[in-house]
Design a protein around this motif. Structure first.
Motif, short mmCIF file in Angstrom:
data_model
loop_
_atom_site.label_atom_id
_atom_site.label_comp_id
_atom_site.label_asym_id
_atom_site.label_seq_id
_atom_site.Cartn_x
_atom_site.Cartn_y
_atom_site.Cartn_z
N MET A 143 55.05 9.45 94.34
CA MET A 143 55.81 10.69 94.43
C MET A 143 57.29 10.40 94.68
SD MET A 143 55.53 13.91 94.28
CE MET A 143 56.23 15.42 94.79
N SER A 144 57.58 9.43 95.53
CA SER A 144 58.98 9.13 95.81
C SER A 144 59.67 8.53 94.59
CB SER A 144 59.10 8.20 97.00
OG SER A 144 58.51 6.95 96.70
N ALA A 145 58.93 7.77 93.78
CA ALA A 145 59.53 7.22 92.55
C ALA A 145 59.91 8.34 91.59
CB ALA A 145 58.56 6.26 91.89
N PHE A 146 59.07 9.38 91.51
CA PHE A 146 59.39 10.52 90.66
C PHE A 146 60.63 11.25 91.16
CE2 PHE A 146 58.94 15.07 89.68
CZ PHE A 146 58.97 15.01 88.30
N LEU A 147 60.75 11.41 92.47
CA LEU A 147 61.92 12.10 93.03
C LEU A 147 63.20 11.28 92.82
CD1 LEU A 147 60.43 13.53 96.32
CD2 LEU A 147 60.92 14.74 94.19
N ILE A 148 63.11 9.98 92.97
CA ILE A 148 64.28 9.12 92.73
C ILE A 148 64.68 9.18 91.27
CG2 ILE A 148 65.06 6.72 92.69
CD1 ILE A 148 63.34 6.32 95.23
N ARG A 149 63.69 9.12 90.38
CA ARG A 149 63.97 9.20 88.94
C ARG A 149 64.59 10.56 88.59
NH1 ARG A 149 62.75 5.83 85.20
NH2 ARG A 149 62.32 6.40 83.06
N THR A 150 64.09 11.62 89.21
CA THR A 150 64.63 12.96 88.97
C THR A 150 66.08 13.05 89.44
OG1 THR A 150 62.44 13.93 89.16
CG2 THR A 150 64.31 15.41 89.45
N ALA A 151 66.39 12.45 90.57
CA ALA A 151 67.76 12.45 91.08
C ALA A 151 68.70 11.73 90.11
CB ALA A 151 67.82 11.80 92.45
N PHE A 152 68.26 10.60 89.57
CA PHE A 152 69.10 9.88 88.62
C PHE A 152 69.20 10.60 87.29
CE2 PHE A 152 67.88 6.12 91.32
CZ PHE A 152 69.07 6.17 92.03
N THR A 153 68.15 11.29 86.90
CA THR A 153 68.21 12.10 85.68
C THR A 153 69.20 13.24 85.87
OG1 THR A 153 65.93 11.56 85.13
CG2 THR A 153 66.86 13.50 84.08
N GLY A 154 69.17 13.88 87.03
CA GLY A 154 70.13 14.94 87.33
C GLY A 154 71.56 14.41 87.31
N PHE A 155 71.76 13.21 87.87
CA PHE A 155 73.08 12.60 87.85
C PHE A 155 73.52 12.33 86.41
CE2 PHE A 155 75.70 8.71 87.89
CZ PHE A 155 76.79 9.19 88.61
N SER A 156 72.62 11.82 85.59
CA SER A 156 72.93 11.54 84.19
C SER A 156 73.26 12.83 83.43
CB SER A 156 71.77 10.83 83.51
OG SER A 156 71.49 9.61 84.12
N TRP B 158 76.23 24.79 96.05
CA TRP B 158 74.81 24.53 96.32
C TRP B 158 73.93 25.13 95.23
CZ3 TRP B 158 73.30 20.80 99.17
CH2 TRP B 158 74.07 20.38 100.25
N GLU B 159 74.32 26.29 94.70
CA GLU B 159 73.55 26.88 93.60
C GLU B 159 73.64 26.00 92.36
OE1 GLU B 159 75.00 30.82 93.05
OE2 GLU B 159 73.99 31.60 94.81
N GLU B 160 74.82 25.49 92.08
CA GLU B 160 74.98 24.60 90.93
C GLU B 160 74.18 23.31 91.12
OE1 GLU B 160 79.18 24.11 90.51
OE2 GLU B 160 79.47 26.16 89.80
N PHE B 161 74.17 22.78 92.33
CA PHE B 161 73.36 21.60 92.63
C PHE B 161 71.88 21.89 92.41
CE2 PHE B 161 70.89 19.08 95.70
CZ PHE B 161 71.20 17.80 95.24
N GLY B 162 71.44 23.06 92.86
CA GLY B 162 70.04 23.45 92.66
C GLY B 162 69.69 23.58 91.18
N ILE B 163 70.62 24.10 90.40
CA ILE B 163 70.39 24.22 88.96
C ILE B 163 70.25 22.84 88.33
CG2 ILE B 163 71.50 24.91 86.79
CD1 ILE B 163 72.57 27.37 88.33
N VAL B 164 71.10 21.90 88.74
CA VAL B 164 71.02 20.54 88.21
C VAL B 164 69.67 19.92 88.55
CG1 VAL B 164 71.99 18.22 88.37
CG2 VAL B 164 73.51 20.17 88.20
N VAL B 165 69.20 20.12 89.78
CA VAL B 165 67.91 19.56 90.20
C VAL B 165 66.76 20.17 89.41
CG1 VAL B 165 66.28 19.40 92.13
CG2 VAL B 165 68.70 18.91 92.49
N VAL B 166 66.78 21.49 89.23
CA VAL B 166 65.70 22.15 88.49
C VAL B 166 65.71 21.73 87.03
CG1 VAL B 166 64.86 24.40 87.69
CG2 VAL B 166 65.53 24.10 90.06
N VAL B 167 66.89 21.63 86.43
CA VAL B 167 66.98 21.19 85.03
C VAL B 167 66.50 19.74 84.91
CG1 VAL B 167 68.58 20.67 83.16
CG2 VAL B 167 68.76 22.83 84.36
N ALA B 168 66.83 18.90 85.88
CA ALA B 168 66.35 17.51 85.85
C ALA B 168 64.83 17.46 85.95
CB ALA B 168 66.99 16.71 86.98
N LEU B 169 64.24 18.31 86.78
CA LEU B 169 62.78 18.37 86.88
C LEU B 169 62.15 18.82 85.56
CD1 LEU B 169 62.31 19.94 90.42
CD2 LEU B 169 61.56 17.69 89.69
N ILE B 170 62.71 19.85 84.95
CA ILE B 170 62.20 20.34 83.67
C ILE B 170 62.36 19.27 82.60
CG2 ILE B 170 62.53 22.05 81.84
CD1 ILE B 170 63.25 24.05 84.08
#
Length: 128
Positions: free
Chosen positions: A1-14, A34-46
């Protein structure tokens, strides 16, 4: 699970770096930081879910194109994954990733995301 979260964070950064560099690729919605950060995180998850489930099927079906183009079709497939992510966020939430056109916004965005992801991977291998 933590590997997925780390990968998602780097995908959001990319994705964030790609929206800064590529014209026609941007995030829509969010009035505060904070809303823009949340959007980046959700888009990275999708984007991660699309890459996990849709991309292998598309790659399998396009094996002849990989052979014919010597692997350059991979850039087009990555751009297609960006388009799918933008379509999902646009049609379900009306905020998220917006891609103006497939040629050249999605293609250049896919290249930038791949290069940034590769560079981050290199830096993390050196740090660990």
């Amino acid at each position: 699970m933590s590997a997925f979260l780390i990968r998602t964070a780097f995908t959001g950064f990319s994705l964030w770096i790609a929206t800064l560099i590529v014209p026609g690729l941007n995030f829509v919605g969010g009035s505060t930081g904070w809303e823009e950060f949340g959007i980046v995180v959700v888009v990275a998850l999708i984007f991660g879910v699309v890459n996990a489930f849709v991309k292998p099927i598309v790659q399998l079906l396009s094996i002849p194109l990989y052979i014919l183009t010597l692997g350059l079709i991979h850039v087009v497939i990555n751009a297609f994954m960006l388009e799918i992510t933008a379509w999902i966020t646009r049609n379900t939430t009306h905020w998220g990733l917006e891609v103006d056109d497939f040629f050249w916004s999605a293609i250049l965005g896919a290249i930038v995301i791949s290069v940034v992801g590769w560079l981050v991977g290199l830096v993390l291998k050196e740090a660990v």
